[in-house]
Design an enzyme around this catalytic site. Structure first.
Site, PDB file in Angstrom:
ATOM      1  N   LYS A   1       0.835  -1.207   0.000  1.00  0.00           N
ATOM      2  CA  LYS A   1       0.000   0.000   0.000  1.00  0.00           C
ATOM      3  C   LYS A   1       0.871   1.258   0.000  1.00  0.00           C
ATOM      4  O   LYS A   1       0.536   2.260  -0.638  1.00  0.00           O
ATOM      5  CB  LYS A   1      -0.926   0.017   1.235  1.00  0.00           C
ATOM      6  CG  LYS A   1      -2.233  -0.736   1.058  1.00  0.00           C
ATOM      7  CD  LYS A   1      -3.315  -0.303   2.071  1.00  0.00           C
ATOM      8  CE  LYS A   1      -2.932  -0.518   3.498  1.00  0.00           C
ATOM      9  NZ  LYS A   1      -3.953  -0.134   4.496  1.00  0.00           N
TER      10      LYS A   1
ATOM     11  N   ASP B   1       4.914  -0.136  12.577  1.00  0.00           N
ATOM     12  CA  ASP B   1       3.693   0.032  13.354  1.00  0.00           C
ATOM     13  C   ASP B   1       3.943   1.147  14.362  1.00  0.00           C
ATOM     14  O   ASP B   1       4.818   1.015  15.223  1.00  0.00           O
ATOM     15  CB  ASP B   1       3.354  -1.283  14.068  1.00  0.00           C
ATOM     16  CG  ASP B   1       2.009  -1.231  14.786  1.00  0.00           C
ATOM     17  OD1 ASP B   1       1.624  -0.128  15.249  1.00  0.00           O
ATOM     18  OD2 ASP B   1       1.347  -2.271  14.887  1.00  0.00           O
TER      19      ASP B   1
ATOM     20  N   SER C   1      -7.894  14.040  15.191  1.00  0.00           N
ATOM     21  CA  SER C   1      -8.911  13.488  16.091  1.00  0.00           C
ATOM     22  C   SER C   1     -10.130  13.159  15.237  1.00  0.00           C
ATOM     23  O   SER C   1      -9.993  12.537  14.173  1.00  0.00           O
ATOM     24  CB  SER C   1      -9.208  14.503  17.203  1.00  0.00           C
ATOM     25  OG  SER C   1     -10.213  14.043  18.056  1.00  0.00           O
TER      26      SER C   1
ATOM     27  N   TYR D   1     -13.663   4.241  20.572  1.00  0.00           N
ATOM     28  CA  TYR D   1     -13.069   5.170  19.589  1.00  0.00           C
ATOM     29  C   TYR D   1     -13.052   6.605  20.118  1.00  0.00           C
ATOM     30  O   TYR D   1     -12.016   7.277  20.078  1.00  0.00           O
ATOM     31  CB  TYR D   1     -13.862   5.078  18.289  1.00  0.00           C
ATOM     32  CG  TYR D   1     -13.352   5.959  17.173  1.00  0.00           C
ATOM     33  CD1 TYR D   1     -12.157   5.661  16.526  1.00  0.00           C
ATOM     34  CD2 TYR D   1     -14.080   7.077  16.761  1.00  0.00           C
ATOM     35  CE1 TYR D   1     -11.693   6.467  15.494  1.00  0.00           C
ATOM     36  CE2 TYR D   1     -13.624   7.885  15.723  1.00  0.00           C
ATOM     37  CZ  TYR D   1     -12.436   7.579  15.094  1.00  0.00           C
ATOM     38  OH  TYR D   1     -11.979   8.377  14.071  1.00  0.00           O
TER      39      TYR D   1
ATOM     40  N   LYS E   1      -9.904   9.334  20.832  1.00  0.00           N
ATOM     41  CA  LYS E   1      -9.809  10.603  20.100  1.00  0.00           C
ATOM     42  C   LYS E   1      -9.874  11.810  21.046  1.00  0.00           C
ATOM     43  O   LYS E   1      -9.315  12.860  20.746  1.00  0.00           O
ATOM     44  CB  LYS E   1     -10.909  10.677  19.033  1.00  0.00           C
ATOM     45  CG  LYS E   1     -10.707   9.685  17.874  1.00  0.00           C
ATOM     46  CD  LYS E   1      -9.408   9.969  17.119  1.00  0.00           C
ATOM     47  CE  LYS E   1      -9.266   9.145  15.853  1.00  0.00           C
ATOM     48  NZ  LYS E   1      -8.011   9.452  15.124  1.00  0.00           N
TER      49      LYS E   1
HETATM   50  N1  LIG Z   1     -12.676   8.465   7.526  1.00  0.00           N
HETATM   51  C1  LIG Z   1     -13.357   9.063   8.483  1.00  0.00           C
HETATM   52  O1  LIG Z   1     -14.597   9.089   8.477  1.00  0.00           O
HETATM   53  C2  LIG Z   1     -12.639   9.757   9.587  1.00  0.00           C
HETATM   54  C3  LIG Z   1     -11.348   9.426   9.939  1.00  0.00           C
HETATM   55  N2  LIG Z   1     -10.732  10.064  10.974  1.00  0.00           N
HETATM   56  C4  LIG Z   1      -9.365   9.705  11.375  1.00  0.00           C
HETATM   57  O2  LIG Z   1      -8.487  10.008  10.305  1.00  0.00           O
HETATM   58  C5  LIG Z   1      -7.398   9.089  10.276  1.00  0.00           C
HETATM   59  C6  LIG Z   1      -7.297   8.426   8.918  1.00  0.00           C
HETATM   60  O3  LIG Z   1      -8.516   7.798   8.648  1.00  0.00           O
HETATM   61  P1  LIG Z   1      -8.838   7.138   7.227  1.00  0.00           P
HETATM   62  O4  LIG Z   1      -8.169   7.895   6.176  1.00  0.00           O
HETATM   63  O5  LIG Z   1     -10.295   6.931   7.188  1.00  0.00           O
HETATM   64  O6  LIG Z   1      -8.139   5.708   7.443  1.00  0.00           O
HETATM   65  P2  LIG Z   1      -7.643   4.538   6.465  1.00  0.00           P
HETATM   66  O7  LIG Z   1      -8.022   3.282   7.140  1.00  0.00           O
HETATM   67  O8  LIG Z   1      -8.110   4.764   5.077  1.00  0.00           O
HETATM   68  O9  LIG Z   1      -6.058   4.716   6.543  1.00  0.00           O
HETATM   69  C7  LIG Z   1      -5.403   4.482   7.725  1.00  0.00           C
HETATM   70  C8  LIG Z   1      -3.915   4.647   7.532  1.00  0.00           C
HETATM   71  O10 LIG Z   1      -3.244   4.444   8.770  1.00  0.00           O
HETATM   72  C9  LIG Z   1      -2.301   3.391   8.652  1.00  0.00           C
HETATM   73  N3  LIG Z   1      -2.218   2.689   9.940  1.00  0.00           N
HETATM   74  C10 LIG Z   1      -3.222   2.118  10.627  1.00  0.00           C
HETATM   75  N4  LIG Z   1      -2.773   1.548  11.750  1.00  0.00           N
HETATM   76  C11 LIG Z   1      -1.438   1.780  11.786  1.00  0.00           C
HETATM   77  C12 LIG Z   1      -0.397   1.437  12.683  1.00  0.00           C
HETATM   78  N5  LIG Z   1      -0.644   0.732  13.794  1.00  0.00           N
HETATM   79  N6  LIG Z   1       0.870   1.827  12.411  1.00  0.00           N
HETATM   80  C13 LIG Z   1       1.128   2.522  11.287  1.00  0.00           C
HETATM   81  N7  LIG Z   1       0.194   2.880  10.410  1.00  0.00           N
HETATM   82  C14 LIG Z   1      -1.075   2.509  10.638  1.00  0.00           C
HETATM   83  C15 LIG Z   1      -2.826   2.543   7.508  1.00  0.00           C
HETATM   84  O11 LIG Z   1      -1.841   1.754   6.874  1.00  0.00           O
HETATM   85  P3  LIG Z   1      -1.516   0.220   7.323  1.00  0.00           P
HETATM   86  O12 LIG Z   1      -2.817  -0.420   7.636  1.00  0.00           O
HETATM   87  O13 LIG Z   1      -0.767  -0.369   6.182  1.00  0.00           O
HETATM   88  O14 LIG Z   1      -0.633   0.358   8.548  1.00  0.00           O
HETATM   89  C16 LIG Z   1      -3.330   3.632   6.576  1.00  0.00           C
HETATM   90  O15 LIG Z   1      -2.242   4.236   5.893  1.00  0.00           O
HETATM   91  C17 LIG Z   1      -7.672   8.101  11.425  1.00  0.00           C
HETATM   92  O16 LIG Z   1      -6.960   8.536  12.556  1.00  0.00           O
HETATM   93  C18 LIG Z   1      -9.163   8.235  11.652  1.00  0.00           C
HETATM   94  O17 LIG Z   1      -9.527   7.910  12.959  1.00  0.00           O
HETATM   95  C19 LIG Z   1     -11.361  11.050  11.676  1.00  0.00           C
HETATM   96  C20 LIG Z   1     -12.636  11.427  11.368  1.00  0.00           C
HETATM   97  C21 LIG Z   1     -13.376  10.814  10.303  1.00  0.00           C
HETATM   98  C1  LIG Z   2     -18.895  20.510  18.578  1.00  0.00           C
HETATM   99  C2  LIG Z   2     -19.225  20.163  17.183  1.00  0.00           C
HETATM  100  C3  LIG Z   2     -19.366  18.692  16.976  1.00  0.00           C
HETATM  101  C4  LIG Z   2     -20.395  18.368  15.944  1.00  0.00           C
HETATM  102  C5  LIG Z   2     -20.695  16.923  15.995  1.00  0.00           C
HETATM  103  C6  LIG Z   2     -21.826  16.489  15.088  1.00  0.00           C
HETATM  104  C7  LIG Z   2     -21.883  14.992  15.090  1.00  0.00           C
HETATM  105  C8  LIG Z   2     -22.751  14.451  14.003  1.00  0.00           C
HETATM  106  C9  LIG Z   2     -22.476  13.033  13.610  1.00  0.00           C
HETATM  107  C10 LIG Z   2     -21.094  12.558  13.784  1.00  0.00           C
HETATM  108  C11 LIG Z   2     -20.772  11.385  12.972  1.00  0.00           C
HETATM  109  C12 LIG Z   2     -19.588  10.620  13.481  1.00  0.00           C
HETATM  110  C13 LIG Z   2     -18.230  11.212  13.158  1.00  0.00           C
HETATM  111  C14 LIG Z   2     -17.151  10.207  13.380  1.00  0.00           C
HETATM  112  C15 LIG Z   2     -16.212  10.136  12.226  1.00  0.00           C
HETATM  113  C16 LIG Z   2     -15.125   9.151  12.459  1.00  0.00           C
HETATM  114  O1  LIG Z   2     -14.176   9.444  13.134  1.00  0.00           O
HETATM  115  C17 LIG Z   2     -15.220   7.799  11.864  1.00  0.00           C
HETATM  116  N1  LIG Z   2     -15.986   7.799  10.674  1.00  0.00           N
HETATM  117  C18 LIG Z   2     -13.852   7.254  11.597  1.00  0.00           C
HETATM  118  O2  LIG Z   2     -13.827   6.221  10.668  1.00  0.00           O
END
Ligand SMILES: NC(=O)C1=CN([C@@H]2O[C@H](COP(=O)(O)OP(=O)(O)OC[C@H]3O[C@@H](n4cnc5c(N)ncnc54)[C@H](OP(=O)(O)O)[C@@H]3O)[C@@H](O)[C@H]2O)C=CC1
Ligand SMILES: CCCCCCCCCCCCCCCC(=O)[C@@H](N)CO
Length: 273
Positions: free
Chosen positions: A43, A68, A147, A161, A165
């Site tokens: 990847k 990791d 976060s 989770y 965060k």
């Molecule tokens: N998508 C969403 O809805 C939201 C995501 N976030 C946060 O944003 C960040 C990225 O999310 P997203 O893009 O969806 O995630 P993805 O699952 O698409 O990507 C995660 C990335 O992190 C790496 N990773 C995971 N675990 C480890 C580890 N232990 N060591 C090193 N690398 C690691 C993965 O690679 P590999 O597995 O190869 O290690 C990959 O590159 C996360 O922290 C998530 O909590 C926050 C809000 C909303």
């Molecule tokens: C003070 C202002 C705050 C507003 C909050 C409104 C919340 C509405 C719904 C929230 C949906 C969940 C989000 C989690 C995203 C995430 O981290 C995961 N999808 C990761 O994979």
């Protein structure tokens, strides 16, 4: 003043997928040198190829490091050292490696709590700890934490989770107070649901309530979320919460500055005595 991305060394953990990969592309487009950190090497190489399509000059480099971030601090410290030897001191660290698992409290394995805390929280502590000394010495640096909206609000299904965060926020705010006198800036992003491979994975096990709550808001594009995160990291401004807390933070900051000056003075006095 804003951080200059052209020629800067940006390390993105979780840079091989989703939001992290888009952050890497955004920085690369602005002339940065990139180190991607994640576990899966295939990847990583795939992401490297994709990022390199966006180069703006022929000096730019994308380095891949498989580790990791949540396992062993000395390992993380070592790979950061390797990256600095190849691409110079880290100007910006983006802690984007993370994962999500949802389920009702009583349905989640206790090991899930350990895993999420270790990847999301300790996985942000270790890389930050490995770059902070050099950043302070150079009086240059940005540390970005990712976060989530679920890191501002505890939500159904996210007992494991959300807490991991929330922990990031405490870390970031305390760290910011320590490093501001050294011109190092810390930002925290609180993204909403974003269309990534990680999000698709999470949706496979979401309780109904969590899904319905999540569906009250729309799903963002990772490119859009990444753009905002990079912008906020380059030009650090004050959010609403920060404005409210301005008075306190301002006076705490001046205490920290005063202590730093006092310590420097007494060190000079010790040397001359
Ligand atoms: N998508 C969403 O809805 C939201 C995501 N976030 C946060 O944003 C960040 C990225 O999310 P997203 O893009 O969806 O995630 P993805 O699952 O698409 O990507 C995660 C990335 O992190 C790496 N990773 C995971 N675990 C480890 C580890 N232990 N060591 C090193 N690398 C690691 C993965 O690679 P590999 O597995 O190869 O290690 C990959 O590159 C996360 O922290 C998530 O909590 C926050 C809000 C909303
Ligand atoms: C003070 C202002 C705050 C507003 C909050 C409104 C919340 C509405 C719904 C929230 C949906 C969940 C989000 C989690 C995203 C995430 O981290 C995961 N999808 C990761 O994979």
């Amino acid at each position: 003043k804003p951080l200059a991305l052209p020629g800067a060394h940006v390390v993105v953990t979780g840079g091989s997928s989703g939001i992290g990969k888009c952050i890497a592309i955004e920085c690369y487009k602005q002339g940065a040198f990139i180190t991607l950190v994640a576990r899966n090497e295939e990847k990583l190489l795939q992401a490297k190829k994709e990022i390199e399509k966006h180069s703006i000059n022929d000096k730019q480099v994308v380095l891949c490091i498989s580790v990791d971030v949540s396992q062993d601090y000395s390992q993380v410290e070592n790979v950061i050292k390797q990256a600095q030897e190849k691409l110079g001191p880290v100007d910006m660290l983006v802690n984007c490696a993370g994962m999500s698992l949802s389920g009702k409290f009583e349905d989640l394995e206790v090991s899930t709590f350990e895993r999420l805390m270790s990847v999301n929280y300790l996985g942000s502590v270790y890389p930050s700890r490995a770059v902070i000394t050099t950043m302070k010495e150079r009086r240059v640096g940005r540390i970005v934490f990712v976060s989530s909206q679920a890191g501002q609000l505890g939500l159904f299904g996210f007992t494991a989770y959300s807490s991991s965060k929330f922990a990031i926020r405490g870390l970031a705010e305390a760290l910011q107070m320590e490093v501001k006198p050294y011109n190092v800036y810390v930002t925290v992003a609180y993204p909403p649901d974003t269309d990534t491979p990680g999000f698709a994975e999470e949706n496979k096990t979401k309780p109904l309530e969590t899904r319905l709550i999540s569906e009250t808001t729309s799903v963002c594009k990772p490119e859009q979320v990444a753009k905002q995160i990079v912008k906020d990291a380059i030009v650090v401004t004050m959010g609403l919460f920060r404005t409210i807390a301005l008075f306190y933070l301002g006076s705490f900051d001046s205490i920290v500055r005063r202590c730093m000056m006092q310590r420097a003075r007494s060190e000079i006095a010790d040397k001359t005595a």
